[in-house]
Design an enzyme around this catalytic site. Structure first.
Site, mmCIF file in Angstrom:
data_model
loop_
_atom_site.group_PDB
_atom_site.id
_atom_site.type_symbol
_atom_site.label_atom_id
_atom_site.label_comp_id
_atom_site.label_asym_id
_atom_site.label_seq_id
_atom_site.Cartn_x
_atom_site.Cartn_y
_atom_site.Cartn_z
ATOM 1 C CD GLU A 69 -42.294 -62.822 -68.374
ATOM 2 O OE1 GLU A 69 -43.485 -62.696 -68.036
ATOM 3 O OE2 GLU A 69 -41.638 -61.921 -68.940
ATOM 4 C CG ASP A 90 -49.047 -54.941 -68.463
ATOM 5 O OD1 ASP A 90 -49.729 -53.960 -68.833
ATOM 6 O OD2 ASP A 90 -49.538 -56.020 -68.105
ATOM 7 C CE LYS A 147 -59.438 -50.987 -66.229
ATOM 8 N NZ LYS A 147 -60.334 -51.989 -65.613
ATOM 9 C CG ASP A 158 -45.276 -49.802 -79.008
ATOM 10 O OD1 ASP A 158 -45.295 -50.256 -77.842
ATOM 11 O OD2 ASP A 158 -46.197 -49.992 -79.819
ATOM 12 C CB THR A 176 -37.773 -57.077 -77.605
ATOM 13 O OG1 THR A 176 -38.821 -56.208 -78.043
ATOM 14 C CG2 THR A 176 -36.854 -56.318 -76.651
ATOM 15 C CD GLU A 177 -38.816 -62.266 -78.577
ATOM 16 O OE1 GLU A 177 -38.241 -63.352 -78.380
ATOM 17 O OE2 GLU A 177 -38.750 -61.312 -77.775
ATOM 18 C CE1 TYR A 178 -45.801 -58.140 -77.441
ATOM 19 C CE2 TYR A 178 -44.237 -58.441 -75.659
ATOM 20 C CZ TYR A 178 -45.476 -58.669 -76.210
ATOM 21 O OH TYR A 178 -46.386 -59.449 -75.534
ATOM 22 C CD GLU A 179 -36.396 -52.451 -80.460
ATOM 23 O OE1 GLU A 179 -35.680 -51.555 -80.942
ATOM 24 O OE2 GLU A 179 -36.055 -53.145 -79.468
#
Length: 216
Positions: free
Chosen positions: A70, A120, A124, A156, A195-198
């Site tokens: 990380e 991430d 751009k 996602d 994951t937390e995001y998932e």
């Protein structure tokens, strides 16, 4: 999204026995089995966020060694807080580093597999080479992975996922498995660790995409 700085995060990371420090991590190149004290296959999660995925993976698979990578101290601190509640977990270490330096920290064919989760998107166009599934990063993974090693990627973000597929083809990697709706794909969802995001995105109705890449 601007990351909130947590005061004292760098100091806590510098003092932790579960983090291999920047000053010595390059000395471990080619010797990670010695760092763990176990000659087990080594897996990386690049951009691990708060560490839920790799901590659970290491818990389920004591026969493997895991390194969570990380870049941001305040995010790594949250993973470290989880890790400190599991002192019996001897197969998981963390690095605070930029993924661009992977080949300086891991030797050729030292890694058995790489996980990329909700990376991430760097939306751009001029930042495309910074995306973790880009051909530039695939070239780095190619150097450190064993011949049979694989890259697994979840997101996602459909645009990023399509980009990843295109980049893999351009770089000559093989798309071994692919789904645009992981949680409704019985075969690929088997054993899935969220994951937390998932968890957050899927609860909002967002389909999760996943691919598995190998070389040749």
């Amino acid at each position: 999204m601007r990351l909130r700085n947590i005061p004292g995060s760098r100091e806590a990371i510098a003092e932790s026995e579960f983090v291999v420090q920047e000053a010595i991590m390059r000395e471990k190149r080619g010797c990670w089995k010695d760092v763990f004290g176990k000659d087990h296959p080594l897996f990386l999660e690049v951009g691990m966020g708060k560490g839920r995925f790799i901590t659970e993976l290491a818990t389920r698979n004591p026969q493997y060694n895991y390194v969570g990578i990380e870049k941001y101290s305040s995010v790594l601190l949250r993973a470290l807080e989880k890790r400190e509640t599991l002192p019996e977990l001897t197969n998981l270490l963390f690095l605070r580093m930029d993924a661009e330096d992977l080949t300086e920290v891991f030797a050729e064919q030292e890694v058995s597999g790489i996980y990329l989760n909700f990376s991430d998107p760097w939306p751009k166009d001029r930042h495309a080479k910074r995306r973790l599934p880009s051909k530039e990063f695939l070239a780095r993974y190619d150097q450190i992975l064993k011949p049979e090693g694989k890259v697994e990627f979840k997101t996602d973000n459909r645009a990023l996922f399509d980009f990843a597929i295109d980049q893999a083809k351009e770089a000559g990697w093989t798309l071994e498995a692919c789904t645009f709706d992981l949680h409704h794909d019985k075969e690929m969802a088997e054993g899935n660790i969220m994951t937390e995001y998932e968890e957050r995105f899927s609860s909002q109705g967002n389909p999760i995409c996943k691919l598995i890449l190998s070389r040749g």
